[in-house]
Write a protein that holds these residues in place. Sequence first.
Motif, PDB file in Angstrom:
ATOM      1  N   ALA A  16      48.221  39.742 -21.965  1.00 61.97           N
ATOM      2  CA  ALA A  16      47.469  39.179 -20.840  1.00 61.97           C
ATOM      3  C   ALA A  16      48.108  39.582 -19.512  1.00 61.97           C
ATOM      4  O   ALA A  16      47.405  39.922 -18.554  1.00 61.97           O
ATOM      5  N   VAL A  17      49.441  39.563 -19.451  1.00 63.31           N
ATOM      6  CA  VAL A  17      50.131  39.947 -18.223  1.00 63.31           C
ATOM      7  C   VAL A  17      49.878  41.422 -17.908  1.00 63.31           C
ATOM      8  O   VAL A  17      49.612  41.799 -16.762  1.00 63.31           O
ATOM      9  N   CYS A  18      49.950  42.265 -18.929  1.00 66.16           N
ATOM     10  CA  CYS A  18      49.694  43.702 -18.725  1.00 66.16           C
ATOM     11  C   CYS A  18      48.257  43.940 -18.259  1.00 66.16           C
ATOM     12  O   CYS A  18      48.008  44.747 -17.349  1.00 66.16           O
ATOM     13  N   ALA A  19      47.314  43.231 -18.899  1.00 66.47           N
ATOM     14  CA  ALA A  19      45.913  43.376 -18.493  1.00 66.47           C
ATOM     15  C   ALA A  19      45.712  42.924 -17.052  1.00 66.47           C
ATOM     16  O   ALA A  19      44.978  43.559 -16.281  1.00 66.47           O
ATOM     17  N   GLU A  20      46.385  41.830 -16.665  1.00 63.96           N
ATOM     18  CA  GLU A  20      46.281  41.334 -15.285  1.00 63.96           C
ATOM     19  C   GLU A  20      46.782  42.379 -14.299  1.00 63.96           C
ATOM     20  O   GLU A  20      46.157  42.643 -13.260  1.00 63.96           O
ATOM     21  N   ILE A  21      47.908  43.009 -14.622  1.00 65.51           N
ATOM     22  CA  ILE A  21      48.486  44.012 -13.723  1.00 65.51           C
ATOM     23  C   ILE A  21      47.568  45.223 -13.593  1.00 65.51           C
ATOM     24  O   ILE A  21      47.318  45.726 -12.491  1.00 65.51           O
ATOM     25  N   VAL A  22      47.046  45.700 -14.732  1.00 68.41           N
ATOM     26  CA  VAL A  22      46.165  46.871 -14.705  1.00 68.41           C
ATOM     27  C   VAL A  22      44.884  46.575 -13.936  1.00 68.41           C
ATOM     28  O   VAL A  22      44.438  47.361 -13.092  1.00 68.41           O
ATOM     29  N   LEU A  23      44.272  45.413 -14.202  1.00 67.43           N
ATOM     30  CA  LEU A  23      42.993  45.082 -13.571  1.00 67.43           C
ATOM     31  C   LEU A  23      43.135  44.858 -12.073  1.00 67.43           C
ATOM     32  O   LEU A  23      42.178  45.062 -11.317  1.00 67.43           O
ATOM     33  N   ARG A  24      44.302  44.452 -11.621  1.00 69.73           N
ATOM     34  CA  ARG A  24      44.505  44.277 -10.183  1.00 69.73           C
ATOM     35  C   ARG A  24      44.457  45.608  -9.439  1.00 69.73           C
ATOM     36  O   ARG A  24      44.241  45.635  -8.224  1.00 69.73           O
ATOM     37  N   GLY A  25      44.652  46.687 -10.157  1.00 64.01           N
ATOM     38  CA  GLY A  25      44.552  48.002  -9.544  1.00 64.01           C
ATOM     39  C   GLY A  25      43.166  48.602  -9.613  1.00 64.01           C
ATOM     40  O   GLY A  25      42.936  49.709  -9.102  1.00 64.01           O
ATOM     41  N   LEU A  26      42.219  47.892 -10.233  1.00 63.86           N
ATOM     42  CA  LEU A  26      40.842  48.364 -10.369  1.00 63.86           C
ATOM     43  C   LEU A  26      39.906  47.509  -9.520  1.00 63.86           C
ATOM     44  O   LEU A  26      40.240  46.376  -9.151  1.00 63.86           O
ATOM     45  N   PRO A  27      38.705  48.017  -9.208  1.00 59.58           N
ATOM     46  CA  PRO A  27      37.775  47.262  -8.347  1.00 59.58           C
ATOM     47  C   PRO A  27      37.038  46.153  -9.091  1.00 59.58           C
ATOM     48  O   PRO A  27      35.788  46.101  -9.117  1.00 59.58           O
ATOM     49  N   VAL A  28      37.790  45.255  -9.703  1.00 56.60           N
ATOM     50  CA  VAL A  28      37.190  44.114 -10.393  1.00 56.60           C
ATOM     51  C   VAL A  28      36.631  43.142  -9.349  1.00 56.60           C
ATOM     52  O   VAL A  28      37.210  42.967  -8.270  1.00 56.60           O
ATOM     53  N   SER A  29      35.507  42.525  -9.655  1.00 49.15           N
ATOM     54  CA  SER A  29      34.942  41.532  -8.747  1.00 49.15           C
ATOM     55  C   SER A  29      35.963  40.430  -8.477  1.00 49.15           C
ATOM     56  O   SER A  29      36.614  39.937  -9.392  1.00 49.15           O
ATOM     57  N   THR A  30      36.088  40.065  -7.221  1.00 51.72           N
ATOM     58  CA  THR A  30      37.059  39.044  -6.834  1.00 51.72           C
ATOM     59  C   THR A  30      36.331  37.762  -6.432  1.00 51.72           C
ATOM     60  O   THR A  30      35.103  37.706  -6.367  1.00 51.72           O
ATOM     61  N   ALA A  31      37.101  36.736  -6.153  1.00 49.87           N
ATOM     62  CA  ALA A  31      36.532  35.418  -5.868  1.00 49.87           C
ATOM     63  C   ALA A  31      35.705  35.440  -4.589  1.00 49.87           C
ATOM     64  O   ALA A  31      36.150  35.949  -3.560  1.00 49.87           O
ATOM     65  N   THR A  32      34.513  34.869  -4.655  1.00 47.21           N
ATOM     66  CA  THR A  32      33.651  34.787  -3.476  1.00 47.21           C
ATOM     67  C   THR A  32      33.938  33.538  -2.649  1.00 47.21           C
ATOM     68  O   THR A  32      33.587  33.492  -1.462  1.00 47.21           O
TER      69      THR A  32
END
Length: 350
Positions: A16-32
């Motif tokens: 989960a930590v690795c996925a969090e780090i990787v996804l933070r570098g991608l254009p994942v939808s963020t909180a509105t």
Amino acid sequence: MRRAPLMFLGGIAAAAVCAEIVLRGLPVSTATMTGYYHDPDILAYPAYHTWTMATGWDLRNPHTLRANNWGFAAGHEFSPDPHAVALIGDSYVEASMLAPRDRPATQLEALLEGHRKVYAMGTPGTAMLDYAQRIRFASERFQIRDFVVLMEGADARQSLCGSGNVVSRCLDPSTLEPRIARHPSSSAWTDLARHSALAQYLMSQLRFKPAAVVKAMFTRKPPEESNAAAGKATPPSPDPEQLAQTQAMVDAVVQQFFAAVPRAQIRQLVFLVDGRRTSQAAPRPLAELERAHLILRLREQGATVHDLEPLYAAHAARSQRSLSVGPYDGHLNPMGLHLAMAAAAQSLAR
């Protein structure tokens, strides 16, 4: 014996930590961070909030949006301007999947040749009675007198309480009496999940719903049943009782809509009603009859209504190019929005 479960849980946590780090570098939808910041009946973003939107697991059409001074994803700051035009709607108006130059407010402003500002007041996941509140708000706060409403054919039905497309005013689905159903305040868990790229990816990109997964685990649905359901090409014609109930619902929503808008202060009210994007004739199921009745009632109230289906049909007769963003997204693409905004500009020019 205890070591194996601990290693298993540790492996999950590490993944989960690795996925969090990787996804933070991608254009994942963020909180509105949406909330009722300026009006108890209008859902908006915090002023000058910046967020990212993308579509699907592979993050298609990523864009960064920024709210203006009144919490809308718009190209202008909002200030009193009786000469401006307010463009009202849901995600069709916000159009977060499109580049800023292709969004409907920008296109409409260009078609008006820069003589008038267009205030984009689109809020995703809303319906007709919510539009009325934004019209009222724009009239009170910004002295706007001309309004364009880009709407779906089902916007009346989506104004029923519990439809999933209501943020304030709605009608009880049984009695058609007016109700108020605002979004609840966010919980501590929701606030935490808003700032997690992994949680946002699961909820926004994959549309992961734990309740649906649990339900699917205990629901038997063999493939042949799914195929049989998919093979039903023609929906049944509605019986007279269904049609009467549908028309009564539309009548109640339209009546409530015009009771909420400040009609004396409105100079022009233009509706653009989305529809089928094909040149082929088709049976008229209940949804189509509902849409036709909505257009009829809006016109009877004196509004200018553009049924966009004939425009779509004319386009389909001369071109095979789709008017949708893609097979994964039924929103209007820049070409489809241009057809709609050209119709609005023509009415505003009068």
